[in-house]
Scaffold this motif. Structure first.
Motif, short mmCIF file in Angstrom:
data_model
loop_
_atom_site.label_atom_id
_atom_site.label_comp_id
_atom_site.label_asym_id
_atom_site.label_seq_id
_atom_site.Cartn_x
_atom_site.Cartn_y
_atom_site.Cartn_z
N ASP A 60 0.75 -1.32 0.13
CA ASP A 60 0.08 0.00 -0.04
C ASP A 60 0.94 1.36 0.04
OD1 ASP A 60 -2.17 -1.62 -0.06
OD2 ASP A 60 -2.87 -1.08 2.14
N ASP A 61 1.86 1.41 1.01
CA ASP A 61 2.56 2.85 1.07
C ASP A 61 3.42 2.86 -0.33
OD1 ASP A 61 1.61 2.72 3.67
OD2 ASP A 61 3.71 2.88 4.46
N LEU A 62 3.89 1.90 -0.95
CA LEU A 62 4.63 2.06 -2.01
C LEU A 62 3.66 2.28 -3.31
CD1 LEU A 62 7.18 -1.05 -1.80
CD2 LEU A 62 7.68 1.50 -1.22
N ARG A 63 2.55 1.73 -3.01
CA ARG A 63 1.48 1.98 -4.28
C ARG A 63 1.04 3.21 -4.41
NH1 ARG A 63 -2.37 -1.78 -3.60
NH2 ARG A 63 -3.39 -0.04 -2.67
N GLU A 64 0.66 3.85 -2.93
CA GLU A 64 0.30 5.24 -2.68
C GLU A 64 1.36 6.25 -2.81
OE1 GLU A 64 -2.87 6.31 -2.52
OE2 GLU A 64 -3.24 3.95 -3.21
N GLY A 65 2.70 5.84 -2.82
CA GLY A 65 3.67 6.68 -3.20
C GLY A 65 3.75 7.69 -1.69
N LYS A 66 3.50 7.24 -0.53
CA LYS A 66 3.69 7.69 0.44
C LYS A 66 4.97 8.74 0.71
CE LYS A 66 -0.23 6.74 2.68
NZ LYS A 66 -0.97 7.86 3.01
N HIS A 67 4.81 9.71 1.11
CA HIS A 67 5.95 10.55 1.35
C HIS A 67 6.53 10.51 2.88
CE1 HIS A 67 8.71 14.01 0.91
NE2 HIS A 67 8.22 14.45 2.14
N THR A 68 7.25 9.31 3.00
CA THR A 68 7.62 8.81 4.35
C THR A 68 9.15 9.32 4.59
OG1 THR A 68 8.53 6.73 3.53
CG2 THR A 68 6.17 6.89 4.45
N ALA A 69 9.55 9.40 5.62
CA ALA A 69 11.13 9.63 5.98
C ALA A 69 11.95 8.70 5.30
CB ALA A 69 11.27 9.52 7.63
N LEU A 70 11.39 7.41 5.34
CA LEU A 70 12.28 6.43 4.51
C LEU A 70 12.58 6.80 3.22
CD1 LEU A 70 13.25 3.24 4.61
CD2 LEU A 70 11.05 2.50 4.11
N VAL A 71 11.66 7.20 2.44
CA VAL A 71 11.50 7.56 1.05
C VAL A 71 12.32 8.95 0.87
CG1 VAL A 71 10.27 8.38 -0.85
CG2 VAL A 71 9.48 6.19 0.28
N ALA A 72 11.99 9.66 1.68
CA ALA A 72 12.76 10.99 1.57
C ALA A 72 14.49 10.88 1.66
CB ALA A 72 12.26 11.95 2.66
N LEU A 73 14.77 9.90 2.53
CA LEU A 73 16.19 9.65 2.71
C LEU A 73 16.80 9.00 1.33
CD1 LEU A 73 16.20 8.81 6.52
CD2 LEU A 73 17.38 10.60 5.23
N ALA A 74 15.66 8.15 1.05
CA ALA A 74 16.27 7.46 -0.31
C ALA A 74 16.43 8.37 -1.42
CB ALA A 74 15.05 6.46 -0.86
N TYR A 75 15.57 9.40 -1.57
CA TYR A 75 15.97 10.37 -2.63
C TYR A 75 17.01 11.10 -2.47
CZ TYR A 75 11.56 10.06 -5.48
OH TYR A 75 10.69 9.80 -6.49
N GLN A 76 17.28 11.49 -1.15
CA GLN A 76 18.52 12.20 -0.88
C GLN A 76 19.81 11.65 -1.01
OE1 GLN A 76 18.50 13.68 3.26
NE2 GLN A 76 16.84 14.80 3.22
N HIS A 77 19.70 10.22 -0.82
CA HIS A 77 21.09 9.54 -1.24
C HIS A 77 21.07 8.68 -2.29
CE1 HIS A 77 22.65 11.04 2.60
NE2 HIS A 77 21.25 10.68 3.15
N ALA A 78 20.00 8.71 -3.48
CA ALA A 78 19.90 7.96 -4.56
C ALA A 78 20.87 8.58 -5.78
CB ALA A 78 18.49 8.14 -5.06
N THR A 79 21.46 7.83 -6.63
CA THR A 79 22.28 8.05 -7.61
C THR A 79 21.11 8.68 -8.84
OG1 THR A 79 21.85 5.99 -8.49
CG2 THR A 79 23.73 6.18 -7.37
N THR A 80 21.57 9.00 -9.79
CA THR A 80 20.51 9.48 -10.81
C THR A 80 19.57 8.49 -11.24
OG1 THR A 80 22.18 11.26 -11.72
CG2 THR A 80 20.15 10.81 -12.79
N ASP A 81 20.11 7.17 -11.60
CA ASP A 81 19.38 5.92 -12.02
C ASP A 81 18.28 5.58 -11.07
OD1 ASP A 81 20.68 5.77 -14.25
OD2 ASP A 81 21.58 3.87 -13.99
N GLN A 82 18.96 5.74 -9.62
CA GLN A 82 18.03 5.34 -8.46
C GLN A 82 16.77 6.14 -8.49
OE1 GLN A 82 21.11 4.92 -5.30
NE2 GLN A 82 21.02 2.75 -5.43
N ARG A 83 17.04 7.48 -8.55
CA ARG A 83 16.18 8.22 -8.47
C ARG A 83 14.96 8.40 -9.47
NH1 ARG A 83 16.24 13.75 -6.19
NH2 ARG A 83 18.40 13.22 -5.55
N ASN A 84 15.48 8.04 -10.82
CA ASN A 84 14.46 7.69 -11.76
C ASN A 84 13.75 6.58 -11.61
OD1 ASN A 84 15.60 9.94 -13.24
ND2 ASN A 84 17.10 8.48 -14.58
#
Lengths: 338, 338
Positions: free
Chosen positions: B242-266
């Motif tokens: 559910d959380d992934l499908r709804e694209g929840k803006h969680t701390a977990l996801v925010a931190l992933a964005y902060q530390h993602a490579t360009t590929d990972q961000r895409n």
């Protein structure tokens, strides 16, 4: 509105979105008939309330209007109404606001969710307006159970209305039960009772008010059913396709079923509740509601109930001013175009 | 449950559908952790409340659980969750109940509307449980503003959560604000404050409780975010898509964005919030949340907050029993699998 200003300031301080209070303020400023606050004040006068200490009563009346905002915002989601009070319905406006970067169906979903939450906040805030109204403990103890009854009744009425939707039948009693709970008690009886409770009224007075309120409230809803199908959407602010497209189980439709020929019944079954209802379908249904005599029968039910309410006033032993105000309210409820 | 029995009897007498109280009873009987009622009782003890007059406090605690039923029923609509507590979500169960004679989409719509109304009733009834708890006027005056704050906060938190859905970013502060309002205040701080207010506590005690509650509550939500993605759905009763499908803006996801490579961000942009998310998509996202270090960073945030809460307890000047109960609660909140 001072109350909402306070909420807006608190939200800003907490870094919470301002669109919640903005949306509610815009909704409340769009008009509406303010029937419930008015009847609450009349009920207070009926119970012997007088000028000096009216401020808490006015705040209770405001809490009824805030509660009504909650009810309408949630109703419009359930009825899939696109507009209200001549403006986009709250869930539609919020879907548009949150459409950027989202698919149309995701934006619709966010709009509905946000409208559910704004309704929830209006319900919670109607409570806050009530208990912070400055009532003394006796008034509070008298009025809270009536408010609870009102809330439970209107929510059950709406539940029955919703779950009967799309499957209308000739069951007039069910249609009248819906209108009693959803409208007669909620719009007329309970606001009067709440005002009367604030004035410390007797049980006898509340019963006298009910004898007036229940038939009048049913008449009010029956008029609404007619306006929902035949009325001018510019005056009601509601498009007149919604009730037909949702297949609402109203007295009007129940009476049409009762007096329909087989052909007419088939047309009712085929068109009522049809999602893609066209203008021409709606025209056929309107003609059928007239031809079966349902329309005239509803007018008759309205007249009977209006007269019942008038007679109840004659024997209620109210002051002339209060009786006059209720007589005017009754006239306005049954003869109107919005 | 006696309260719901009374509501069921009243509904039967009024000819109203029994499915409303049945549904709520079934929902409440399905378990849940009862965190808020428990913390309310602990808060009462913290404020010096003792055995003799606990009945009203227990009823207030029950009103918190009824409020929570409201919140979950509405949340599940907004999050499009199909299950809760190992059973179909209320809107799904009601859609199934009202499917006969209706198209699937009409039944879904009725199910959602009916669930909105059952949530509304639970909210109204949580109120009724509160004011009919047998509190004295001073208790009532102390506790009502805290209850109002709690409601407003959780609704705003949910609003922020909902409207951030589908558009997650690297904004960690926003994610933490959501968790503070939606969870830390609602689940931990306010229940403690409500209990403390019932015992007539000082402002100083409330502040000491907040110093424990806010970090702990954030840790609780951060654990929830991890469980929502990695947890065992049999234990949480919630499917972990559910959380992934709804694209929840969680701390977990925010931190992933902060530390993602360009590929990972895409990949994050492409998959988070995708309606037709597959198991394999979810697997890629989970791997990415681990590979970016987001998962480990969230564990770290949890540990920091847990320690902060523990330290706050050391200096709060609470009785040994209360401090021990809060220490146990803290352990349970951050180390759990459901």
């Amino acid at each position: 509105m001072d109350f909402l200003d306070g909420k807006a300031r608190a939200a800003a301080l907490a870094g919470m979105p301002s669109e919640v209070t903005q949306t509610l303020r815009y909704f409340l400023s769009a008009g509406g008939k303010r029937v419930r606050p008015l009847l609450c004040l009349i009920g207070w006068h009926a119970g012997g309330g007088t000028g000096g200490d009216a401020a808490p009563v006015v705040r209770v009346a405001a809490s009824l209007e805030m509660f009504h905002a909650f009810a309408l915002v949630h109703d419009d989601i359930m009825d899939r109404s696109d507009s209200r009070r001549g403006r986009p319905a709250v869930h539609r406006a919020l879907a548009a606001r949150h459409s950027r970067g989202r698919s149309a169906s995701d934006a619709d979903h966010i709009g509905e969710g946000a409208a559910i939450l704004i309704g929830d906040l209006a319900l919670a805030w109607s409570d806050e307006l009530l208990y912070s109204a400055g009532l003394d403990p006796v008034q509070l103890a008298d009025v809270l159970p009536v408010v609870s009854e009102m809330r439970t009744e209107v929510m059950y009425g709406q539940y029955l209305d919703l779950t009967s939707g799309g499957l209308p039948t000739g069951d007039l009693d069910r249609a009248l039960a819906i209108s009693r709970y959803k409208t007669a008690k909620y719009t007329i009886e309970r606001p009067l009772h709440i005002g009367a409770a604030l004035a410390g009224s007797s049980q006898a007075l509340r019963e006298a008010l009910s004898a007036y309120a229940l038939p009048l409230g049913e008449a009010f809803q029956l008029r609404d059913d007619l306006l929902g199908v035949f009325g001018d959407p510019c005056a009601t602010g509601k498009p007149r396709m919604d009730d037909l497209r949702e297949g609402k189980h109203t007295a009007l439709v129940a009476l049409a079923y009762q007096h329909a020929t087989t052909d007419q019944r088939n047309t009712l079954d085929a068109l009522l509740g049809r999602r893609g209802l066209t203008d021409s379908d709606a025209g056929s249904l309107r003609r059928l509601l007239v031809d079966t005599g349902a329309c005239a029968r509803v007018e008759q039910l309205i007249t009977i109930r209006h007269e019942q309410a008038e007679r109840a006033l004659d024997s209620a032993g109210l002051s002339p001013q209060v009786a006059a105000a209720l007589r005017t309210a009754a006239g306005g409820a049954v003869v109107r175009n919005s």
